[in-house]
Design an enzyme around this catalytic site. Structure first.
Site, mmCIF file in Angstrom:
data_model
loop_
_atom_site.group_PDB
_atom_site.id
_atom_site.type_symbol
_atom_site.label_atom_id
_atom_site.label_comp_id
_atom_site.label_asym_id
_atom_site.label_seq_id
_atom_site.Cartn_x
_atom_site.Cartn_y
_atom_site.Cartn_z
ATOM 1 C CE LYS A 179 22.787 61.996 56.290
ATOM 2 N NZ LYS A 179 21.515 61.712 57.014
ATOM 3 C CD GLU A 252 34.869 61.444 67.681
ATOM 4 O OE1 GLU A 252 34.898 60.596 68.427
ATOM 5 O OE2 GLU A 252 35.784 62.223 67.556
ATOM 6 C CB CYS A 286 29.034 57.712 71.670
ATOM 7 S SG CYS A 286 29.550 59.519 72.059
ATOM 8 C CD GLU A 383 26.912 52.226 70.961
ATOM 9 O OE1 GLU A 383 26.726 51.973 69.760
ATOM 10 O OE2 GLU A 383 27.324 53.371 71.559
HETATM 11 P P1 NAD Z 1 23.673 55.707 62.227
HETATM 12 O O1 NAD Z 1 25.340 55.074 61.838
HETATM 13 O O2 NAD Z 1 23.007 54.656 61.957
HETATM 14 O O3 NAD Z 1 23.731 56.947 61.382
HETATM 15 C C1 NAD Z 1 24.499 58.380 61.549
HETATM 16 C C2 NAD Z 1 24.406 59.110 60.420
HETATM 17 O O4 NAD Z 1 24.766 58.409 59.417
HETATM 18 C C3 NAD Z 1 22.989 59.225 60.172
HETATM 19 O O5 NAD Z 1 22.979 60.799 59.729
HETATM 20 C C4 NAD Z 1 22.438 58.460 59.086
HETATM 21 O O6 NAD Z 1 21.596 58.958 58.261
HETATM 22 C C5 NAD Z 1 23.904 58.442 58.013
HETATM 23 N N1 NAD Z 1 24.206 57.271 57.442
HETATM 24 C C6 NAD Z 1 23.625 55.845 57.576
HETATM 25 N N2 NAD Z 1 24.023 55.284 56.600
HETATM 26 C C7 NAD Z 1 25.300 55.665 56.120
HETATM 27 C C8 NAD Z 1 26.265 55.258 54.904
HETATM 28 N N3 NAD Z 1 26.192 54.190 54.351
HETATM 29 N N4 NAD Z 1 26.916 56.420 54.679
HETATM 30 C C9 NAD Z 1 26.951 57.629 55.108
HETATM 31 N N5 NAD Z 1 25.990 57.972 56.008
HETATM 32 C C10 NAD Z 1 25.051 57.204 56.206
HETATM 33 O O7 NAD Z 1 24.110 56.147 63.761
HETATM 34 P P2 NAD Z 1 22.808 56.648 64.760
HETATM 35 O O8 NAD Z 1 21.635 55.384 65.050
HETATM 36 O O9 NAD Z 1 22.173 57.640 63.904
HETATM 37 O O10 NAD Z 1 23.593 57.078 65.904
HETATM 38 C C11 NAD Z 1 23.871 56.128 66.949
HETATM 39 C C12 NAD Z 1 25.314 55.646 67.131
HETATM 40 O O11 NAD Z 1 26.255 56.888 66.966
HETATM 41 C C13 NAD Z 1 25.572 54.881 68.268
HETATM 42 O O12 NAD Z 1 26.330 53.952 67.867
HETATM 43 C C14 NAD Z 1 26.433 55.904 68.996
HETATM 44 O O13 NAD Z 1 27.336 55.492 70.036
HETATM 45 C C15 NAD Z 1 27.137 56.687 67.989
HETATM 46 N N6 NAD Z 1 27.694 58.098 68.302
HETATM 47 C C16 NAD Z 1 29.073 58.177 68.550
HETATM 48 C C17 NAD Z 1 29.769 59.428 69.035
HETATM 49 C C18 NAD Z 1 31.062 59.694 69.201
HETATM 50 O O14 NAD Z 1 31.560 60.795 69.508
HETATM 51 N N7 NAD Z 1 31.770 58.935 69.233
HETATM 52 C C19 NAD Z 1 28.624 60.425 69.351
HETATM 53 C C20 NAD Z 1 27.243 60.212 69.274
HETATM 54 C C21 NAD Z 1 26.867 59.026 68.816
#
Ligand code: NAD
Length: 483
Positions: A179, A252, A286, A383
């Site tokens: 997803k 991650e 990230c 962050e």
């Molecule tokens: P997010 O956590 O809001 O969403 C990520 C995904 O999770 C989306 O597909 C979203 O629809 C889904 N989601 C949201 N709520 C959920 C729940 N309760 N249960 C399951 N899935 C759910 O993150 P974002 O705003 O899309 O991305 C930014 C964040 O991602 C930043 O904090 C960034 O640092 C992190 N990130 C980490 C890495 C890594 O490899 N460590 C890489 C890229 C981004």
């Protein structure tokens, strides 16, 4: 939410999920916004719970057949998939720019790097490990696939992250339901169209939807592992939800990476490198630099040099070839950054450049460099995930290390010095998943990646990451006669 539709473009509606080898839509849909214009340019199908169930049933049905194929057979199909992505680089890149905002050259680079992962990851050998072999016994550690993997990705580098998860899960013999983020679902759905022509039905299912779909996945009783990339807050929810079925999880999560700059460097030479590693993808990486700690002897000079770098670059529409950087991806992130900048202003810290937004449509934040900021300011503690960088002063390196480590985050960090031995010693003391000397970014499918502390759980990539998609199983043979 009122959505403006892009006037000059037709609204694209030809996007589909991939479920059980077939491309299908949904009764409902949601708009996808171009962050450069704030207008919707496409409608994305919104998967129902029934469609998720159908995908999981298909993935389960396909599992035995897929797991029983050899690594070579699976590798061959994954490499063909990587090749198909390369063939579609142009159209995928343009779509990625339109939904994510990054400049086209960077979108192209993302597609190419994503495609290359299918080759790089499938060259890693996974062999049973012999633990003991003597006259009386032979003990081996085998690795077998877990079953159905649910993968959930964010919006910053959606194609790379989806591809890394697909390559790792499928190569190790699992089937998958993936997803993408609702902000950037379209390029991942296009991968589904290519996958439909290559993989057996059910092996890879790609469904778009909102956060709710992610929740259904983490709660689903027939998904064995969740591979999640996203924010710390959501990662905690994923882990809590996965606990009921003891699903395996790889998380991650976010980072608040520190770069520590020692007194022996030339500020003019390191400034462009620090700037690039902090503002890459408009700060939405990230493991980008999110805090810079600088020795007091070069603090002003280095901060000014980083601010000069910020003044040189152009933030603009990703489809305009003259843009170096794009907007931030979505309204929520834009508003969070505007709020953080307001907090910086209230706190009395000094903004060297930026600190405002241009008067135009699009989620643009002028690149912002901040000095004289307190350790407990929000821009240091949280962050930011955007083009806003705090630069902090230290007088003693021990103090610099302590302050860099004074965070719940632990993704990566770096030390900048001409004394490599000293750099290595300091790097090893950073409480992070990846510590570097004289560089900050540079991920590779051969190197394990993941976070310490609240930046994650487990690792992705390399043999370490692949083992996270597998269950270790000891096979113990007693050689003594049982007669
Ligand atoms: P997010 O956590 O809001 O969403 C990520 C995904 O999770 C989306 O597909 C979203 O629809 C889904 N989601 C949201 N709520 C959920 C729940 N309760 N249960 C399951 N899935 C759910 O993150 P974002 O705003 O899309 O991305 C930014 C964040 O991602 C930043 O904090 C960034 O640092 C992190 N990130 C980490 C890495 C890594 O490899 N460590 C890489 C890229 C981004």
């Amino acid at each position: 939410m009122a959505i403006r539709l892009e006037e000059s473009l037709e609204i694209e509606e030809n996007f589909t999920h991939l479920i059980d080898g077939k491309l299908e839509g949904s009764e409902s849909s949601f708009p996808v916004i171009n962050p450069s214009t704030e207008s919707a340019f496409a409608k994305c199908p919104d998967a129902s719970k029934e469609q998720l169930d159908k995908a999981v049933i298909a993935a389960r049905a396909a599992f035995n057949g897929w797991a029983n194929r050899s690594y070579n057979e699976r590798a061959e199909m994954l490499r063909r998939f990587g090749g198909a992505i390369v063939e579609h680089t142009e159209s995928l890149s343009e779509l990625l720019t339109r939904e994510q905002g990054k400049p086209l050259v960077q979108a192209k680079s993302e597609i190419q790097r994503a495609a290359a992962q299918y080759d790089r990851i499938t060259r890693i050998e996974i062999c049973p490990e012999v633990i003991a072999d003597d006259d009386s016994q032979h003990i081996e550690l085998h690795y077998r696939p877990l079953g159905v993997v649910g993968a959930i990705t964010p919006w910053n580098v959606p194609v790379i992250l989806a591809s890394g998860k697909i390559a790792q899960a499928l190569y190790t013999g699992n089937t998958m339901v993936l997803k993408p983020s609702p902000y950037t679902p379209l390029s991942t759905l296009r991968l589904g169209e290519l996958a439909a022509k290559i993989f057996p039905a059910g092996v890879l299912n790609i469904l778009a939807g909102g956060d709710e779909l992610g929740i259904w996945m983490t709660e689903h009783p027939d998904i064995d592992k969740i591979s999640f990339t996203g924010s710390v807050a959501t990662g905690k929810k994923v882990m809590a939800s996965a606990a009921s079925g003891l699903k395996r999880v790889t998380l991650e999560l976010g980072g608040n990476d520190a770069a520590i700059v020692l007194e022996d460097v030339d500020p003019k030479k390191v400034a462009p490198k620090l700037f690039a590693a902090a503002f890459v993808n408009s700060g939405q990486i990230c493991a980008a630099i999110k805090r810079v700690y600088v020795h007091e002897s070069l603090y002003e000079e280095l901060a000014d040099a980083i601010a000069e770098e910020a003044k040189k670059v152009k933030f603009g529409d990703g489809l305009d070839p003259s843009s170096d950087y794009g907007p931030v991806n979505n309204k929520m992130q834009f508003e969070k950054l505007v709020d953080l900048i307001e907090d910086i202003k209230q706190s009395g810290a000094k903004i060297l450049t930026g600190g405002d937004v241009p008067d135009r449509a699009g989620y643009y934040i002028n690149p912002t460099v901040v000095v004289d900021v307190d350790d407990d300011a929000r821009i240091v503690k949280e962050e930011q995930f955007g083009p806003v960088l705090p630069i902090l002063k230290f007088s003693d390196v021990e103090e610099g290390i302590r302050r860099a480590n004074d965070t719940r985050f632990g993704l990566s960090g770096s030390v900048w010095t001409n004394d490599l031995a000293k750099g290595e010693e300091i790097a090893a003391r950073l409480q992070v998943g990846t510590a570097r000397v004289n560089q900050h970014l540079g991920m590779s499918p051969d190197i394990p990646f993941g976070g310490a502390k609240e930046s994650g759980l487990g690792r992705e990539y390399s043999i370490v990451g692949l083992k996270g998609y597998m269950e270790p199983e000891v096979v113990h043979i007693n050689k003594d006669s049982i007669e």
